[in-house]
Design a protein around this motif. Structure first.
Motif, PDB file in Angstrom:
ATOM      1  N   TYR A 194     125.156  94.098   4.190  1.00 47.80           N
ATOM      2  CA  TYR A 194     124.664  93.625   2.898  1.00 47.80           C
ATOM      3  C   TYR A 194     123.291  94.207   2.600  1.00 47.80           C
ATOM      4  O   TYR A 194     122.966  94.526   1.447  1.00 47.80           O
ATOM      5  CB  TYR A 194     124.599  92.098   2.870  1.00 47.80           C
ATOM      6  CG  TYR A 194     125.947  91.414   2.754  1.00 47.80           C
ATOM      7  CD1 TYR A 194     126.957  91.949   1.963  1.00 47.80           C
ATOM      8  CD2 TYR A 194     126.203  90.219   3.411  1.00 47.80           C
ATOM      9  CE1 TYR A 194     128.186  91.327   1.847  1.00 47.80           C
ATOM     10  CE2 TYR A 194     127.427  89.579   3.310  1.00 47.80           C
ATOM     11  CZ  TYR A 194     128.423  90.136   2.531  1.00 47.80           C
ATOM     12  OH  TYR A 194     129.640  89.520   2.413  1.00 47.80           O
ATOM     13  N   SER A 202     113.522  90.323   0.798  1.00 43.73           N
ATOM     14  CA  SER A 202     114.901  89.912   0.572  1.00 43.73           C
ATOM     15  C   SER A 202     115.073  89.288  -0.810  1.00 43.73           C
ATOM     16  O   SER A 202     116.058  89.557  -1.515  1.00 43.73           O
ATOM     17  CB  SER A 202     115.324  88.922   1.665  1.00 43.73           C
ATOM     18  OG  SER A 202     116.662  88.529   1.486  1.00 43.73           O
ATOM     19  N   VAL A 244     122.470  91.184  -5.021  1.00 37.79           N
ATOM     20  CA  VAL A 244     123.089  91.268  -3.696  1.00 37.79           C
ATOM     21  C   VAL A 244     122.229  90.497  -2.698  1.00 37.79           C
ATOM     22  O   VAL A 244     121.056  90.814  -2.503  1.00 37.79           O
ATOM     23  CB  VAL A 244     123.226  92.728  -3.221  1.00 37.79           C
ATOM     24  CG1 VAL A 244     123.855  92.781  -1.823  1.00 37.79           C
ATOM     25  CG2 VAL A 244     124.063  93.530  -4.214  1.00 37.79           C
ATOM     26  N   SER A 245     122.824  89.490  -2.070  1.00 36.80           N
ATOM     27  CA  SER A 245     122.120  88.744  -1.028  1.00 36.80           C
ATOM     28  C   SER A 245     122.220  89.491   0.294  1.00 36.80           C
ATOM     29  O   SER A 245     123.278  90.007   0.655  1.00 36.80           O
ATOM     30  CB  SER A 245     122.739  87.354  -0.869  1.00 36.80           C
ATOM     31  OG  SER A 245     122.240  86.715   0.299  1.00 36.80           O
ATOM     32  N   THR A 246     121.118  89.544   1.017  1.00 39.11           N
ATOM     33  CA  THR A 246     121.133  90.184   2.335  1.00 39.11           C
ATOM     34  C   THR A 246     121.540  89.215   3.433  1.00 39.11           C
ATOM     35  O   THR A 246     121.557  89.576   4.606  1.00 39.11           O
ATOM     36  CB  THR A 246     119.738  90.743   2.680  1.00 39.11           C
ATOM     37  OG1 THR A 246     118.808  89.661   2.806  1.00 39.11           O
ATOM     38  CG2 THR A 246     119.262  91.723   1.620  1.00 39.11           C
ATOM     39  N   ALA A 247     121.849  87.964   3.074  1.00 44.43           N
ATOM     40  CA  ALA A 247     122.204  86.922   4.049  1.00 44.43           C
ATOM     41  C   ALA A 247     121.100  86.734   5.087  1.00 44.43           C
ATOM     42  O   ALA A 247     121.354  86.529   6.266  1.00 44.43           O
ATOM     43  CB  ALA A 247     123.535  87.244   4.735  1.00 44.43           C
ATOM     44  N   ARG A 305     123.773  97.709   1.352  1.00 49.69           N
ATOM     45  CA  ARG A 305     124.274  97.688  -0.021  1.00 49.69           C
ATOM     46  C   ARG A 305     123.154  97.351  -1.001  1.00 49.69           C
ATOM     47  O   ARG A 305     123.023  97.970  -2.061  1.00 49.69           O
ATOM     48  CB  ARG A 305     125.409  96.665  -0.128  1.00 49.69           C
ATOM     49  CG  ARG A 305     126.000  96.549  -1.522  1.00 49.69           C
ATOM     50  CD  ARG A 305     127.088  95.485  -1.561  1.00 49.69           C
ATOM     51  NE  ARG A 305     127.550  95.230  -2.903  1.00 49.69           N
ATOM     52  CZ  ARG A 305     128.336  94.220  -3.256  1.00 49.69           C
ATOM     53  NH1 ARG A 305     128.743  93.372  -2.323  1.00 49.69           N
ATOM     54  NH2 ARG A 305     128.716  94.046  -4.502  1.00 49.69           N
ATOM     55  N   ALA A 306     122.325  96.367  -0.644  1.00 52.17           N
ATOM     56  CA  ALA A 306     121.249  95.951  -1.533  1.00 52.17           C
ATOM     57  C   ALA A 306     120.212  97.057  -1.702  1.00 52.17           C
ATOM     58  O   ALA A 306     119.702  97.282  -2.816  1.00 52.17           O
ATOM     59  CB  ALA A 306     120.594  94.686  -0.993  1.00 52.17           C
ATOM     60  N   THR A 333     119.957  88.790   9.606  1.00 55.68           N
ATOM     61  CA  THR A 333     120.468  89.196   8.308  1.00 55.68           C
ATOM     62  C   THR A 333     121.769  89.957   8.511  1.00 55.68           C
ATOM     63  O   THR A 333     122.208  90.177   9.642  1.00 55.68           O
ATOM     64  CB  THR A 333     119.425  90.081   7.584  1.00 55.68           C
ATOM     65  OG1 THR A 333     119.848  90.326   6.243  1.00 55.68           O
ATOM     66  CG2 THR A 333     119.258  91.420   8.284  1.00 55.68           C
ATOM     67  N   SER A 334     122.401  90.371   7.421  1.00 61.00           N
ATOM     68  CA  SER A 334     123.597  91.208   7.493  1.00 61.00           C
ATOM     69  C   SER A 334     123.203  92.661   7.250  1.00 61.00           C
ATOM     70  O   SER A 334     122.772  93.007   6.140  1.00 61.00           O
ATOM     71  CB  SER A 334     124.626  90.790   6.446  1.00 61.00           C
ATOM     72  OG  SER A 334     125.620  91.800   6.290  1.00 61.00           O
TER      73      SER A 334
END
Length: 369
Positions: A159, A75, A84-87, A162-163, A155-156
């Motif tokens: 996201y 991550s 981009v954060s994956t949360a 996207r990452a 996690t998301s």
């Protein structure tokens, strides 16, 4: 330009493998069917989960733990490379047990996993109701206990997707939308993959098209017996932080909404949401967390898991078509770290490590005999 590797399937599984390949210097073409695909990634609950994974298959338990262990680095790499954060968060996770029967079953699973792997390695433990109250305030009277693992997190999925795509492009990989793999043929020393967006050629090909792998596998001598299993999820309006960690059926996102799941419905390729199932999901969540009754449900959806006969991943390489690999699992989020950081380098080298032999679909033929 010919690719070193063509990856068929642009969901979380394919994107993680493609990103991992590009990260070690491969020229990668990622072929994505597009938004009409049965994309399990889009309906994923978002858990990075170790508890109970690999019961009756120790290799899967170890592979899952390996992925959970690399997730923090994985991550962080994506954030550093793409912004981009994956949360992703790793506070541990709880399986909340409603009723004595569920707790007894969960304890049996935990004991068996501890015996197979050692309590220190597996790391999960049983929680009393009093211990749960300290971790998760507001539990309902039907909650009798649960289990906790420090290796779990969440996690998301969106996201993360996207990452991974941004990471692929950062490493000079190529993404091709509306490029569903229709036909795979040998083109001399290369594979040629025909799609609506054109024909792509590469020295290796990775089948990561989820439920589409069954048909694609036949073209390269691979048996990939996967079937759909529907799951439904509810999402509430945003609210103040209520959960300090995820549970196996309820988690709070960074944005504040609460996701509630899940279901296991054998209904073929049907992706419609069913009010009866939605009501069952909500009722169970309310038994565990009665305070959720004050929140409005704002979204719901159904998506299809990609399931093998035993529920465990299928990783294999073709004997009749050297350079052809398949990657199938229903834990695309949990295993994303291992797919990018461990599996992709094996594929780049042109051979799966011996430890992956246990995941071949040959195991189903052995069971049949």
């Amino acid at each position: 330009m010919k690719a070193d590797t063509i990856v068929i399937g642009g969901g979380l599984v394919g994107a993680a493998v493609a990103y991992g390949l590009a990260r070690v210097g491969e020229k990668v073409d990622l072929l994505d069917e597009g938004d009409l695909a049965f994309r399990a990634s889009r309906g994923n609950f978002g858990l990075v989960w170790v508890q109970t994974k690999g019961l009756k298959m120790p290799e899967y338990a170890r592979w899952t733990r390996r992925s959970a262990d690399v997730w923090p680095e994985f991550s962080d790499n994506l954030l550093e490379e793409t912004g981009v954060s994956t949360a992703y968060h790793k506070p541990g996770g709880v399986h909340v047990c409603v009723g004595e029967e569920e707790l007894e079953e969960q304890v049996k699973i935990l004991n068996r996993m501890n015996q197979e792997h050692g309590a220190e390695y597996y790391g999960a433990r049983v929680l009393s109701r009093a211990e749960l109250d300290e971790m998760l305030p507001g539990l309902g009277p039907d909650v009798v206990g649960g289990t906790y693992s420090p290796h779990d997190g969440h996690t998301s999925p969106l996201y993360l997707m996207r990452a991974l795509h941004a990471g692929l492009l950062k490493h000079d990989g190529r993404y091709h939308p509306n490029a569903r793999g229709i036909e795979i043929e040998r083109d001399g020393a290369h594979f040629a993959v025909r799609t609506p967006a054109g024909t792509f050629t590469g020295a290796k090909v990775v089948l990561a098209a989820g439920l589409g792998n069954r048909a694609l596998g036949e073209m390269v001598g691979l048996d990939i017996p996967v079937e759909p299993l529907k799951g439904q999820i509810l999402v509430t309006e945003r609210t103040a932080p209520l959960f300090t960690m995820p549970t196996h059926v309820v988690r709070q996102t960074d944005e504040g909404s609460i996701m509630i799941g899940d279901s296991h419905e054998d209904e073929g390729f049907d992706t419609t949401s069913k009010p009866r199932i939605m009501a069952d999901i909500a009722a169970r969540a309310l038994r565990a967390f009665p305070f959720l009754k004050d929140l409005r449900v704002v979204r719901s959806w159904a998506a299809l898991r990609v399931m093998s006969p035993d529920g465990h991943p299928i990783y294999q390489q073709s004997e009749t078509h050297p350079g052809a690999f398949s990657v199938n699992c229903h834990s695309g989020v949990t295993l994303a770290g291992a797919h990018a950081m461990a599996l992709a380098p094996m594929i780049a080298r042109g051979r799966l490590d011996d430890e992956m032999a246990a995941f071949s679909s040959r195991r189903f033929n052995v069971q049949a005999r």
